[in-house]
Write a protein that holds these residues in place. Structure first.
Motif, short mmCIF file in Angstrom:
data_model
loop_
_atom_site.label_atom_id
_atom_site.label_comp_id
_atom_site.label_asym_id
_atom_site.label_seq_id
_atom_site.Cartn_x
_atom_site.Cartn_y
_atom_site.Cartn_z
N GLU A 26 6.64 -0.45 -18.52
CA GLU A 26 7.64 0.63 -18.62
C GLU A 26 7.24 1.86 -17.80
OE1 GLU A 26 4.62 0.87 -21.82
OE2 GLU A 26 6.04 -0.70 -21.23
N THR A 27 6.00 1.91 -17.29
CA THR A 27 5.58 3.04 -16.45
C THR A 27 5.93 2.83 -14.98
OG1 THR A 27 3.38 2.11 -15.99
CG2 THR A 27 3.61 3.44 -18.00
N PHE A 28 6.47 1.65 -14.62
CA PHE A 28 6.77 1.34 -13.21
C PHE A 28 7.74 2.36 -12.61
CE2 PHE A 28 9.56 -0.86 -10.10
CZ PHE A 28 8.62 -1.07 -9.09
N ASP A 29 7.36 2.92 -11.47
CA ASP A 29 8.19 3.90 -10.74
C ASP A 29 8.71 3.23 -9.47
OD1 ASP A 29 9.14 5.94 -9.07
OD2 ASP A 29 7.68 7.41 -9.81
N GLN A 30 9.95 2.76 -9.52
CA GLN A 30 10.50 1.99 -8.41
C GLN A 30 10.54 2.79 -7.11
OE1 GLN A 30 14.78 1.11 -7.81
NE2 GLN A 30 14.24 -1.00 -8.34
N ALA A 31 10.99 4.04 -7.18
CA ALA A 31 11.12 4.86 -5.96
C ALA A 31 9.76 5.05 -5.28
CB ALA A 31 11.73 6.21 -6.31
N ASP A 32 8.73 5.35 -6.07
CA ASP A 32 7.39 5.55 -5.51
C ASP A 32 6.86 4.24 -4.92
OD1 ASP A 32 4.83 7.21 -5.30
OD2 ASP A 32 4.13 5.47 -6.44
N PHE A 33 7.10 3.14 -5.63
CA PHE A 33 6.63 1.83 -5.16
C PHE A 33 7.28 1.46 -3.82
CE2 PHE A 33 7.12 -2.85 -5.05
CZ PHE A 33 5.78 -3.21 -5.05
N LEU A 34 8.60 1.63 -3.73
CA LEU A 34 9.31 1.28 -2.49
C LEU A 34 8.84 2.15 -1.32
CD1 LEU A 34 12.94 0.77 -3.87
CD2 LEU A 34 11.33 -1.01 -3.14
N LYS A 35 8.55 3.40 -1.62
CA LYS A 35 8.06 4.31 -0.56
C LYS A 35 6.70 3.84 -0.05
CE LYS A 35 6.75 8.59 -1.58
NZ LYS A 35 6.87 10.00 -2.05
N ARG A 36 5.84 3.43 -0.96
CA ARG A 36 4.51 2.95 -0.57
C ARG A 36 4.60 1.64 0.23
NH1 ARG A 36 0.21 5.43 -3.24
NH2 ARG A 36 0.84 6.85 -4.92
N VAL A 37 5.51 0.74 -0.20
CA VAL A 37 5.69 -0.54 0.52
C VAL A 37 6.18 -0.29 1.93
CG1 VAL A 37 7.08 -2.65 0.60
CG2 VAL A 37 6.06 -1.92 -1.56
N ALA A 38 7.15 0.63 2.08
CA ALA A 38 7.72 0.93 3.40
C ALA A 38 6.67 1.55 4.33
CB ALA A 38 8.90 1.88 3.24
N ASN A 65 0.81 -3.59 5.47
CA ASN A 65 0.38 -4.80 4.77
C ASN A 65 1.40 -5.25 3.74
OD1 ASN A 65 -2.22 -4.74 6.09
ND2 ASN A 65 -2.69 -3.00 4.77
N CYS A 66 1.31 -6.51 3.38
CA CYS A 66 2.21 -7.07 2.38
C CYS A 66 1.75 -6.67 0.98
CB CYS A 66 2.21 -8.60 2.50
SG CYS A 66 3.37 -9.39 1.37
N GLU A 117 11.25 -7.22 5.45
CA GLU A 117 9.85 -6.94 5.77
C GLU A 117 8.86 -7.66 4.84
OE1 GLU A 117 7.86 -4.96 8.28
OE2 GLU A 117 9.56 -6.09 8.99
N THR A 118 9.13 -7.67 3.54
CA THR A 118 8.18 -8.32 2.62
C THR A 118 8.12 -9.81 2.89
OG1 THR A 118 8.49 -6.63 0.93
CG2 THR A 118 7.61 -8.73 0.20
N LEU A 119 9.28 -10.43 3.15
CA LEU A 119 9.28 -11.87 3.46
C LEU A 119 8.52 -12.13 4.76
CD1 LEU A 119 12.83 -13.31 2.63
CD2 LEU A 119 10.72 -13.51 1.32
N ARG A 120 8.67 -11.21 5.72
CA ARG A 120 7.95 -11.38 6.98
C ARG A 120 6.45 -11.20 6.75
NH1 ARG A 120 5.33 -8.55 10.43
NH2 ARG A 120 5.85 -6.54 9.54
N LYS A 121 6.08 -10.16 6.03
CA LYS A 121 4.67 -9.85 5.81
C LYS A 121 3.95 -10.94 5.03
CE LYS A 121 5.12 -4.78 5.78
NZ LYS A 121 5.22 -3.60 4.87
N ASN A 122 4.65 -11.59 4.07
CA ASN A 122 3.95 -12.61 3.28
C ASN A 122 4.11 -14.02 3.86
OD1 ASN A 122 6.40 -13.65 2.35
ND2 ASN A 122 6.23 -12.77 0.32
N GLY A 123 4.65 -14.10 5.09
CA GLY A 123 4.68 -15.37 5.80
C GLY A 123 5.82 -16.29 5.46
N ARG A 124 6.80 -15.81 4.68
CA ARG A 124 7.94 -16.65 4.32
C ARG A 124 9.03 -16.62 5.37
NH1 ARG A 124 7.12 -18.59 -0.68
NH2 ARG A 124 5.75 -17.42 -2.04
N LEU A 125 8.87 -15.74 6.36
CA LEU A 125 9.84 -15.64 7.45
C LEU A 125 9.04 -15.32 8.70
CD1 LEU A 125 13.01 -15.70 7.53
CD2 LEU A 125 12.91 -13.21 7.55
#
Length: 279
Positions: free
Chosen positions: A41-53, A57-58, A165-173
Motif C-alpha cells: 500500500e506504500t507503492f508510489d506509482q508516479a515516483d516509480f514511473l519517473k525512476r524507470v524513465a 537499466n531494466c 522500453e521495459t519490454l526492450r530492456k528486459n529482452g522481450r522485444l
C-alpha cells in the motif's frame, strides 16, 4: 467454511476485496538501479514511473519468499488459496508452492492450493473473485479447485503498451524492433498464450488505433459476455481505460466491469500509459 485468498501483488485488489477480510496480498519487491520498492500500500506509482524513465537499466522484481507465503497460509482458516503471476513470467508461483509445502509440513491436514494464473494484473483479480464466488456458493475445496482451474483455462488476456522500453530492456522485444516501432509510432497489441507467455496479436499506428484493435479482438473472442466480468487495468491513463470500458460495454453486455489502476509489478510491465484487458 472459513477461507483466505492470497494474491501476489501483481494482482490488483478492489476496495471491496480489501474490506472483505477474505483477501491478502503477498508483495513482490521492485528495484530500479539502487532504489528498492516494496509493492504494497506504500507503492508510489508516479515516483516509480519517473525512476524507470530516468534509468537506462531494466527495472527488476523479486517474488515473495516461500516463508511469506507459508505465513499467509497459516491464518487459522479451513481453506487457503494463492493466486500468482504467470509461472512463465515470474518465480512467484514456485515460491508459493514451496510455501505451501512448508506449511503442510507443519499442518499435514491443511487444505491449500496454489493457482498459476497464466496471466497477470487484473487476470489474478478475476481469479480471486472466482474463488470467492465458489466458496460463497458452498462448494467443497475440491470443487473450488476444479471450477477455478477450468475458469483459468478459459480466461483471455490482452494489452497495449504506450511505452515499449521495459519490454526492450528486459529482452522481450529486440532493440531494432522497439526503435522501428517507436519511430513509426507502431503499437503492438499483445496477449497471453494458454501457458501464460506473451505473444503479439496485432499492431496499429498510434495508441488509440491499437487500443481499438484490442477492443475488436476482445469482443470477437468473448462468448456469453452476459455471464462474465470484464476487468480493465491501466497504468496512469484513466481516460484510455474508460475508452476501452465504454467501447467494450457497447459491443458486449458484460455481467460487470471492473476498472483498476495498476499496482507496482503491473506498472513495471505495462509502463506509463499501458492498458490491460482480461475476461
Amino acid at each position: 467454511m472459513s477461507y483466505r485468498i492470497v494474491i501476489d501483488s501483481c494482482g490488483e485488489l478492489t476496495e471491496e476485496m480489501k474490506k472483505s477480510g477474505r483477501f491478502t496480498s503477498a508483495p513482490l519487491t521492485l528495484q530500479v538501479d539502487e532504489h528498492t520498492v516494496v509493492d504494497d500500500e506504500t507503492f508510489d506509482q508516479a515516483d516509480f514511473l519517473k525512476r524507470v524513465a530516468a534509468s537506462p537499466n531494466c527495472p527488476k522484481s523479486s517474488c515473495p519468499s516461500p516463508e511469506a507465503y507459508r505465513d499467509a497460509f497459516d491464518c487459522g482458516v479451513d481453506h487457503a488459496y494463492a493466486v500468482t503471476l504467470s509461472a512463465e513470467l515470474s518465480g512467484s508461483y514456485n515460491s508459493a508452492m514451496l510455501g505451501k509445502n512448508l506449511y503442510l509440513e507443519q499442518q499435514p491436514e491443511a487444505k491449500v492450493y496454489v493457482f498459476n494464473s497464466r496471466s497477470a494484473s487484473v487476470g489474478e483479480t478475476l481469479i480471486g473473485l472466482k474463488i470467492q464466488e465458489c466458496e460463497e456458493a458452498g462448494m467443497s475445496f475440491e470443487q473450488v479447485v476444479e471450477t477455478v482451474e477450468a475458469y483459468i483455462a478459459g480466461q483471455n488476456t490482452w494489452f497495449v503498451l504506450e511505452n515499449l522500453e521495459t519490454l526492450r530492456k528486459n529482452g522481450r522485444l529486440s532493440t531494432v524492433k522497439a526503435m522501428v516501432a517507436s519511430a513509426l509510432k507502431i503499437k503492438p497489441v499483445m496477449g497471453a498464450t494458454p501457458e501464460g507467455t506473451i505473444i503479439q496479436l496485432g499492431q496499429a499506428r498510434g495508441i488509440n488505433r491499437a487500443v481499438m484493435q484490442m477492443v475488436e479482438l476482445t469482443a470477437a473472442k468473448v462468448e456469453r459476455p452476459e455471464e462474465k466480468i470484464l476487468a480493465v487495468s491501466h497504468c496512469n491513463c484513466p481516460e484510455r481505460a474508460k475508452m476501452v470500458k465504454d467501447a467494450l460495454a457497447q459491443k458486449a453486455g458484460f455481467k460487470d466491469i471492473i476498472v483498476l489502476d495498476t499496482a507496482g509489478v503491473s506498472s513495471m510491465y505495462a509502463n506509463d500509459g499501458g492498458v490491460i484487458v482480461v475476461v
